[in-house]
Design a protein around this motif. Sequence first.
Motif, PDB file in Angstrom:
ATOM      1  N   ALA A 171      38.468 151.388  17.157  1.00  0.00           N
ATOM      2  CA  ALA A 171      38.248 152.837  16.459  1.00  0.00           C
ATOM      3  C   ALA A 171      39.346 152.931  15.572  1.00  0.00           C
ATOM      4  CB  ALA A 171      38.757 153.836  17.542  1.00  0.00           C
ATOM      5  N   ASP A 172      40.389 152.264  15.458  1.00  0.00           N
ATOM      6  CA  ASP A 172      41.696 152.351  15.032  1.00  0.00           C
ATOM      7  C   ASP A 172      41.417 151.324  13.413  1.00  0.00           C
ATOM      8  OD1 ASP A 172      44.164 152.525  13.560  1.00  0.00           O
ATOM      9  OD2 ASP A 172      45.418 151.433  15.201  1.00  0.00           O
ATOM     10  N   PRO A 173      41.277 152.012  12.160  1.00  0.00           N
ATOM     11  CA  PRO A 173      41.121 151.245  11.083  1.00  0.00           C
ATOM     12  C   PRO A 173      42.337 150.372  10.905  1.00  0.00           C
ATOM     13  CG  PRO A 173      41.544 153.581  10.471  1.00  0.00           C
ATOM     14  CD  PRO A 173      41.397 153.486  11.912  1.00  0.00           C
ATOM     15  N   ALA A 174      43.396 150.591  11.223  1.00  0.00           N
ATOM     16  CA  ALA A 174      44.660 149.558  11.072  1.00  0.00           C
ATOM     17  C   ALA A 174      44.569 148.379  11.733  1.00  0.00           C
ATOM     18  CB  ALA A 174      46.096 150.333  11.463  1.00  0.00           C
TER      19      ALA A 174
ATOM     20  N   ASP B 179      37.443 157.357   6.948  1.00  0.00           N
ATOM     21  CA  ASP B 179      37.506 155.811   7.638  1.00  0.00           C
ATOM     22  C   ASP B 179      37.322 155.894   8.805  1.00  0.00           C
ATOM     23  OD1 ASP B 179      39.602 157.461   8.409  1.00  0.00           O
ATOM     24  OD2 ASP B 179      41.278 156.004   8.001  1.00  0.00           O
ATOM     25  N   ALA B 180      36.249 156.808   9.198  1.00  0.00           N
ATOM     26  CA  ALA B 180      35.807 156.867  10.886  1.00  0.00           C
ATOM     27  C   ALA B 180      35.265 155.843  11.459  1.00  0.00           C
ATOM     28  CB  ALA B 180      35.101 158.170  10.823  1.00  0.00           C
ATOM     29  N   ALA B 181      35.145 155.747  12.983  1.00  0.00           N
ATOM     30  CA  ALA B 181      34.544 154.630  13.577  1.00  0.00           C
ATOM     31  C   ALA B 181      33.930 155.306  14.843  1.00  0.00           C
ATOM     32  CB  ALA B 181      35.664 153.631  14.145  1.00  0.00           C
ATOM     33  N   VAL B 182      32.629 154.817  14.956  1.00  0.00           N
ATOM     34  CA  VAL B 182      32.055 155.040  16.163  1.00  0.00           C
ATOM     35  C   VAL B 182      32.168 153.673  17.137  1.00  0.00           C
ATOM     36  CG1 VAL B 182      29.511 155.436  17.187  1.00  0.00           C
ATOM     37  CG2 VAL B 182      30.370 156.432  14.992  1.00  0.00           C
ATOM     38  N   VAL B 183      32.366 154.137  18.485  1.00  0.00           N
ATOM     39  CA  VAL B 183      32.356 152.970  19.460  1.00  0.00           C
ATOM     40  C   VAL B 183      31.333 153.549  20.464  1.00  0.00           C
ATOM     41  CG1 VAL B 183      33.935 151.594  20.990  1.00  0.00           C
ATOM     42  CG2 VAL B 183      34.940 152.461  18.760  1.00  0.00           C
ATOM     43  N   HIS B 184      30.494 152.465  20.825  1.00  0.00           N
ATOM     44  CA  HIS B 184      29.515 152.810  21.789  1.00  0.00           C
ATOM     45  C   HIS B 184      30.101 151.654  23.038  1.00  0.00           C
ATOM     46  CE1 HIS B 184      26.964 154.547  19.243  1.00  0.00           C
ATOM     47  NE2 HIS B 184      26.417 153.535  18.432  1.00  0.00           N
TER      48      HIS B 184
ATOM     49  N   PRO C 123      27.996 152.927   3.831  1.00  0.00           N
ATOM     50  CA  PRO C 123      28.422 153.663   2.756  1.00  0.00           C
ATOM     51  C   PRO C 123      29.155 155.155   2.815  1.00  0.00           C
ATOM     52  CG  PRO C 123      26.131 152.940   2.750  1.00  0.00           C
ATOM     53  CD  PRO C 123      26.589 152.782   4.107  1.00  0.00           C
ATOM     54  N   ALA C 124      29.031 155.738   4.111  1.00  0.00           N
ATOM     55  CA  ALA C 124      29.679 156.824   4.404  1.00  0.00           C
ATOM     56  C   ALA C 124      30.938 156.533   4.851  1.00  0.00           C
ATOM     57  CB  ALA C 124      29.079 157.711   5.416  1.00  0.00           C
ATOM     58  N   GLY C 125      31.551 155.327   4.900  1.00  0.00           N
ATOM     59  CA  GLY C 125      32.850 155.063   5.414  1.00  0.00           C
ATOM     60  C   GLY C 125      33.010 155.034   6.765  1.00  0.00           C
ATOM     61  N   ILE C 126      31.769 155.013   7.480  1.00  0.00           N
ATOM     62  CA  ILE C 126      31.913 154.799   9.272  1.00  0.00           C
ATOM     63  C   ILE C 126      31.412 153.484   9.573  1.00  0.00           C
ATOM     64  CG2 ILE C 126      30.966 155.971  11.076  1.00  0.00           C
ATOM     65  CD1 ILE C 126      30.033 158.380   9.324  1.00  0.00           C
ATOM     66  N   ARG C 127      32.554 152.801  10.382  1.00  0.00           N
ATOM     67  CA  ARG C 127      32.229 151.678  11.131  1.00  0.00           C
ATOM     68  C   ARG C 127      31.582 151.900  12.545  1.00  0.00           C
ATOM     69  NH1 ARG C 127      36.325 148.817  12.747  1.00  0.00           N
ATOM     70  NH2 ARG C 127      37.830 151.042  12.723  1.00  0.00           N
ATOM     71  N   VAL C 128      30.574 150.962  12.842  1.00  0.00           N
ATOM     72  CA  VAL C 128      30.010 151.391  14.046  1.00  0.00           C
ATOM     73  C   VAL C 128      30.054 149.964  14.830  1.00  0.00           C
ATOM     74  CG1 VAL C 128      27.901 151.982  15.331  1.00  0.00           C
ATOM     75  CG2 VAL C 128      28.549 153.062  13.139  1.00  0.00           C
ATOM     76  N   ASN C 129      30.704 149.980  15.940  1.00  0.00           N
ATOM     77  CA  ASN C 129      31.043 148.778  16.816  1.00  0.00           C
ATOM     78  C   ASN C 129      30.649 149.028  18.402  1.00  0.00           C
ATOM     79  OD1 ASN C 129      31.987 146.592  15.072  1.00  0.00           O
ATOM     80  ND2 ASN C 129      33.448 148.380  14.858  1.00  0.00           N
TER      81      ASN C 129
ATOM     82  N   MET D  63      35.726 145.262  10.858  1.00  0.00           N
ATOM     83  CA  MET D  63      34.890 145.070  11.905  1.00  0.00           C
ATOM     84  C   MET D  63      33.761 145.961  11.757  1.00  0.00           C
ATOM     85  SD  MET D  63      37.189 143.910  14.912  1.00  0.00           S
ATOM     86  CE  MET D  63      35.953 143.317  15.854  1.00  0.00           C
ATOM     87  N   THR D  64      32.455 145.714  11.680  1.00  0.00           N
ATOM     88  CA  THR D  64      31.299 146.652  12.051  1.00  0.00           C
ATOM     89  C   THR D  64      30.199 145.793  12.524  1.00  0.00           C
ATOM     90  OG1 THR D  64      30.364 148.824  11.284  1.00  0.00           O
ATOM     91  CG2 THR D  64      30.472 146.956   9.541  1.00  0.00           C
TER      92      THR D  64
END
Length: 250
Positions: free
Chosen positions: A224-227, A121-126, A162-168, A232-233
């Motif tokens: 960054a926080d999935p909670a 459930d990871a996230a990338v934030v640029h 598909p890898a469970g990674i959100r990017v915003n 949002m992606t």
Amino acid sequence: MSRWVLVTGAARGIGRAIVDAFRGRGWQVVGWDRREPEDWPADARFRQVDVADPGAVDAGIAALAERTPRLHALVNNAAVQIAKPLVETTPAEWDALMAVNLRGPYLVSRAAYPLLRAAGDAAVVHVASVHALATSANIAAYAASKGGLLALTRAMAIEWAPAGIRVNAVLPGAVDTDMLRAGLRRGHLHAADLEAQLAELARRTVLGRVGTPAEIAAAVVFLADPAQSSFMTGHGLVVDGGATIRLSTE
Ligand code: NAD
């Protein structure tokens, strides 16, 4: 189990505020910067990495993988600015800026992908900029790099869902840091000295002030926080005190 975040450009300014915001929420924080920080907190890790250097990036991720098999958030914050007319910008200056601001996020994200995917459930934030949306004279290379980063945000969001990674992305407006102060000299303000220029900038913003690094960090933590932002992606979140909502023709 604690969550891990990697923050680039962590030594000062907005990056340092992002480090502190995650620490305050109990995350394990790893900071990278090409310069040594002046005061680094004992409960966070630091490594000297130039995000424009693929070898240094790969070595940094390999070192991180020895500490944790999972990375829950990556914040691509490191950037540089050139404030000069486009015709005076040399090809070497253009390439050096793009290598940090656009290729850097690509290199770090790509290297970190296996650790991010392992989190589930990871996230990338640029950290982009309002210059991705609207800009001014004498900052073209920087604006182009941030526009590219916004496009990269959308492309990565599609490929990595598909890898469970959100990017915003977060798009800050004027925030009082060394980068902002250095860029005030590019001639878009009329006041004579730096403090008066900062006050002029503040007056032009709808909320009547420039932002603080902590206000940008709060938006980064949110994405960054999935909670807080699990649906949002591919989004660009503007945090600018209203700077971009007013027509320049009014
Ligand atoms: P800053 O110059 O104060 O800090 C940037 C940090 O990134 C520095 O510690 C620097 O050493 C580091 N860095 C630069 N190149 C690097 C590299 N190649 N590898 C590793 N680290 C590197 O800038 P800031 O104002 O804190 O900006 C942070 C982010 O916010 C940047 O992406 C910037 O474009 C963005 N931003 C800032 C503002 C603003 O008004 N300050 C507005 C919009 C967007």
